[in-house]
Design a protein around this motif. Structure first.
Motif, PDB file in Angstrom:
ATOM      1  N   ALA A  28     -33.333  27.002 -18.823  1.00  0.00           N
ATOM      2  CA  ALA A  28     -33.101  26.295 -19.674  1.00  0.00           C
ATOM      3  C   ALA A  28     -33.969  25.597 -20.662  1.00  0.00           C
ATOM      4  O   ALA A  28     -35.166  25.493 -20.154  1.00  0.00           O
ATOM      5  CB  ALA A  28     -32.297  25.227 -18.990  1.00  0.00           C
ATOM      6  N   GLU A  29     -33.602  25.456 -21.729  1.00  0.00           N
ATOM      7  CA  GLU A  29     -34.446  24.833 -22.942  1.00  0.00           C
ATOM      8  C   GLU A  29     -34.200  23.315 -23.027  1.00  0.00           C
ATOM      9  O   GLU A  29     -34.751  22.535 -24.046  1.00  0.00           O
ATOM     10  CB  GLU A  29     -34.775  25.594 -24.104  1.00  0.00           C
ATOM     11  N   VAL A  30     -32.881  22.759 -22.682  1.00  0.00           N
ATOM     12  CA  VAL A  30     -32.568  21.475 -22.985  1.00  0.00           C
ATOM     13  C   VAL A  30     -32.171  20.739 -21.880  1.00  0.00           C
ATOM     14  O   VAL A  30     -31.501  21.405 -20.734  1.00  0.00           O
ATOM     15  CB  VAL A  30     -31.572  21.496 -24.043  1.00  0.00           C
ATOM     16  N   SER A  31     -32.341  19.345 -21.596  1.00  0.00           N
ATOM     17  CA  SER A  31     -32.160  19.026 -20.510  1.00  0.00           C
ATOM     18  C   SER A  31     -31.490  17.304 -20.513  1.00  0.00           C
ATOM     19  O   SER A  31     -31.715  16.741 -21.365  1.00  0.00           O
ATOM     20  CB  SER A  31     -32.978  18.857 -19.347  1.00  0.00           C
ATOM     21  N   GLU A  32     -30.971  16.773 -19.582  1.00  0.00           N
ATOM     22  CA  GLU A  32     -30.930  15.340 -19.614  1.00  0.00           C
ATOM     23  C   GLU A  32     -31.530  15.030 -18.364  1.00  0.00           C
ATOM     24  O   GLU A  32     -31.402  15.409 -17.312  1.00  0.00           O
ATOM     25  CB  GLU A  32     -29.418  15.079 -19.237  1.00  0.00           C
ATOM     26  N   VAL A  33     -32.480  13.769 -18.418  1.00  0.00           N
ATOM     27  CA  VAL A  33     -33.284  13.273 -17.375  1.00  0.00           C
ATOM     28  C   VAL A  33     -32.185  12.115 -16.559  1.00  0.00           C
ATOM     29  O   VAL A  33     -31.813  11.240 -17.483  1.00  0.00           O
ATOM     30  CB  VAL A  33     -34.421  12.737 -17.758  1.00  0.00           C
ATOM     31  N   PHE A  34     -32.173  12.385 -15.489  1.00  0.00           N
ATOM     32  CA  PHE A  34     -31.188  11.285 -14.757  1.00  0.00           C
ATOM     33  C   PHE A  34     -32.500  10.392 -14.022  1.00  0.00           C
ATOM     34  O   PHE A  34     -32.824  10.911 -13.253  1.00  0.00           O
ATOM     35  CB  PHE A  34     -30.274  12.041 -13.917  1.00  0.00           C
ATOM     36  N   PHE A  35     -32.348   9.360 -14.386  1.00  0.00           N
ATOM     37  CA  PHE A  35     -33.476   8.388 -13.671  1.00  0.00           C
ATOM     38  C   PHE A  35     -32.838   7.938 -12.376  1.00  0.00           C
ATOM     39  O   PHE A  35     -31.679   7.382 -12.295  1.00  0.00           O
ATOM     40  CB  PHE A  35     -33.818   7.323 -14.509  1.00  0.00           C
ATOM     41  N   ALA A  36     -33.599   8.089 -11.111  1.00  0.00           N
ATOM     42  CA  ALA A  36     -33.151   8.080 -10.070  1.00  0.00           C
ATOM     43  C   ALA A  36     -33.569   6.862  -9.433  1.00  0.00           C
ATOM     44  O   ALA A  36     -33.080   6.415  -8.179  1.00  0.00           O
ATOM     45  CB  ALA A  36     -33.443   9.077  -9.092  1.00  0.00           C
ATOM     46  N   SER A  37     -34.414   6.065  -9.865  1.00  0.00           N
ATOM     47  CA  SER A  37     -35.042   4.889  -9.179  1.00  0.00           C
ATOM     48  C   SER A  37     -35.817   3.940 -10.327  1.00  0.00           C
ATOM     49  O   SER A  37     -35.967   4.273 -11.451  1.00  0.00           O
ATOM     50  CB  SER A  37     -36.427   5.189  -8.439  1.00  0.00           C
ATOM     51  N   ARG A  38     -35.871   2.781 -10.200  1.00  0.00           N
ATOM     52  CA  ARG A  38     -36.254   1.445 -10.978  1.00  0.00           C
ATOM     53  C   ARG A  38     -37.763   1.978 -11.425  1.00  0.00           C
ATOM     54  O   ARG A  38     -38.254   1.490 -12.600  1.00  0.00           O
ATOM     55  CB  ARG A  38     -36.184   0.005 -10.777  1.00  0.00           C
ATOM     56  N   CYS A  39     -38.652   2.437 -10.690  1.00  0.00           N
ATOM     57  CA  CYS A  39     -39.978   2.635 -10.907  1.00  0.00           C
ATOM     58  C   CYS A  39     -40.174   3.791 -12.072  1.00  0.00           C
ATOM     59  O   CYS A  39     -41.193   3.975 -12.602  1.00  0.00           O
ATOM     60  CB  CYS A  39     -40.758   3.256  -9.669  1.00  0.00           C
ATOM     61  N   HIS A  62     -32.851  16.032 -24.131  1.00  0.00           N
ATOM     62  CA  HIS A  62     -31.699  15.520 -25.062  1.00  0.00           C
ATOM     63  C   HIS A  62     -31.320  14.118 -24.829  1.00  0.00           C
ATOM     64  O   HIS A  62     -31.001  13.213 -25.762  1.00  0.00           O
ATOM     65  CB  HIS A  62     -30.567  16.499 -24.970  1.00  0.00           C
ATOM     66  N   SER A  63     -31.266  13.663 -23.595  1.00  0.00           N
ATOM     67  CA  SER A  63     -30.666  12.494 -23.111  1.00  0.00           C
ATOM     68  C   SER A  63     -31.224  11.964 -22.038  1.00  0.00           C
ATOM     69  O   SER A  63     -31.606  12.690 -21.038  1.00  0.00           O
ATOM     70  CB  SER A  63     -29.107  12.510 -22.974  1.00  0.00           C
ATOM     71  N   VAL A  64     -31.086  10.835 -21.503  1.00  0.00           N
ATOM     72  CA  VAL A  64     -31.332  10.071 -20.471  1.00  0.00           C
ATOM     73  C   VAL A  64     -30.066   9.319 -20.008  1.00  0.00           C
ATOM     74  O   VAL A  64     -29.126   9.202 -20.628  1.00  0.00           O
ATOM     75  CB  VAL A  64     -32.469   9.064 -20.577  1.00  0.00           C
ATOM     76  N   HIS A  65     -30.281   9.229 -18.496  1.00  0.00           N
ATOM     77  CA  HIS A  65     -29.068   8.670 -17.793  1.00  0.00           C
ATOM     78  C   HIS A  65     -29.498   7.872 -16.469  1.00  0.00           C
ATOM     79  O   HIS A  65     -30.432   8.196 -15.872  1.00  0.00           O
ATOM     80  CB  HIS A  65     -28.023   9.991 -17.310  1.00  0.00           C
ATOM     81  N   ALA A  66     -29.244   6.575 -16.686  1.00  0.00           N
ATOM     82  CA  ALA A  66     -29.797   5.698 -15.508  1.00  0.00           C
ATOM     83  C   ALA A  66     -28.862   5.676 -14.365  1.00  0.00           C
ATOM     84  O   ALA A  66     -27.508   5.827 -14.691  1.00  0.00           O
ATOM     85  CB  ALA A  66     -30.045   4.121 -16.138  1.00  0.00           C
ATOM     86  N   LEU A  67     -29.358   5.174 -13.212  1.00  0.00           N
ATOM     87  CA  LEU A  67     -28.443   4.964 -12.050  1.00  0.00           C
ATOM     88  C   LEU A  67     -27.577   3.772 -12.441  1.00  0.00           C
ATOM     89  O   LEU A  67     -28.273   2.701 -12.170  1.00  0.00           O
ATOM     90  CB  LEU A  67     -29.317   4.981 -10.778  1.00  0.00           C
TER      91      LEU A  67
END
Length: 269
Positions: A28-39, A62-67
């Motif tokens: 894959a060449e594109v992703s969303e980063v899912f942040f899993a922790s406050r750190c 492409h995008s981010v996603h917080a918990l």
């Protein structure tokens, strides 16, 4: 359009940075980063992700996603301390998004976890807060994208219809499994999001609503890609599945390749 994979597809099996590297390995060449922790809402962690991206030429975020429940519900809080802390955390996420080149923030917002409670929305307050978030995210070149989620405020198209005209900078994320879980057609969500849609989350499910890898269920992905094209959508469709749906990465790769085949079929209709 472009098909990619969210790091959420490896949570909690892999750390976020390792998931990003694995996604590149899968092609894959594109992703969303899912942040899993406050750190992970820090410049130092952003540098870790940049290192992984440098090692995978052609890969981009492409995008981010917080918990969500770490802070997002408090962005609507009337308690100034809770709200202030939440805003500070939100800005930290946007700062890392800018650092790694992501221009979209997938947002859940406040939740509706108390099933016995009948929720009543103050759309004026919600819109005011959303506009503050849109402006703050915009400082970092990021668009706030409200995602349909069956256990959050945006659990039906009417919610987005109520706020979108009051929030001109607001984008949207369409999640097809969440539409199914809300018992509302994804087409209704797509109609509400038209002109605002930035990201699509992909997951399959069977006739009983059990979630599974794309290609293992009954969802018509060719129809989805076709409808997205007709709606003028040109962003990424990101596979976002749960680790309980597969045993090893080879299954994930087959699912990703299946989605790319569906994308091609839709383009030749």
């Amino acid at each position: 359009m472009e098909t990619g994979i969210s790091t959420a597809s490896f949570f909690p099996r892999l750390y976020t940075e390792d998931a990003l590297s694995k996604i590149a390995e899968l092609g894959a060449e594109v992703s969303e980063v899912f942040f899993a922790s406050r750190c992970e809402y820090t410049k130092d962690f952003g540098n870790v992700l940049l290192g992984r991206l440098k090692a995978a030429p052609g890969m981009r975020v492409h995008s981010v996603h917080a918990l969500t429940n770490q802070f997002e519900p408090e962005l609507y809080s009337l308690n100034d301390r809770a709200y202030g802390d939440a805003i500070a955390t939100f800005e930290a996420v946007c700062r890392v998004a800018e650092q790694i080149g992501a221009h979209n923030y997938t947002f859940h917002g406040a939740t509706m976890l108390k099933k016995a409670v009948k929720y009543s929305f103050n759309y004026d307050l919600i819109s005011q807060r959303v506009n503050i978030l849109c402006d703050l995210a915009g400082k970092y070149g990021v668009t706030l994208c409200y995602e349909n989620v069956h256990w959050a405020y945006f659990c039906n198209p009417g919610f987005f219809n109520e706020i979108k005209d009051r929030c001109p900078k607001l984008g949207a994320t369409l999640d097809i499994k969440q539409a199914m879980q809300s018992e509302i057609s994804w087409r209704e969500y797509l109609a509400a999001m038209k002109g605002r849609l930035k990201t699509v989350h992909l997951c399959d499910y069977d006739d009983n609503g059990n979630l599974c890898l794309p290609g293992k269920g009954t969802f018509d992905f060719v129809a989805l890609y076709s409808a997205l094209s007709e709606a003028g959508f040109e962003g990424p469709c990101l596979m976002e599945v749960y680790t309980k749906s597969y045993k090893d990465e080879s299954e994930l790769k087959r699912a990703f390749e299946f989605l790319k085949e569906c994308e091609i079929k839709a383009s030749t209709r």
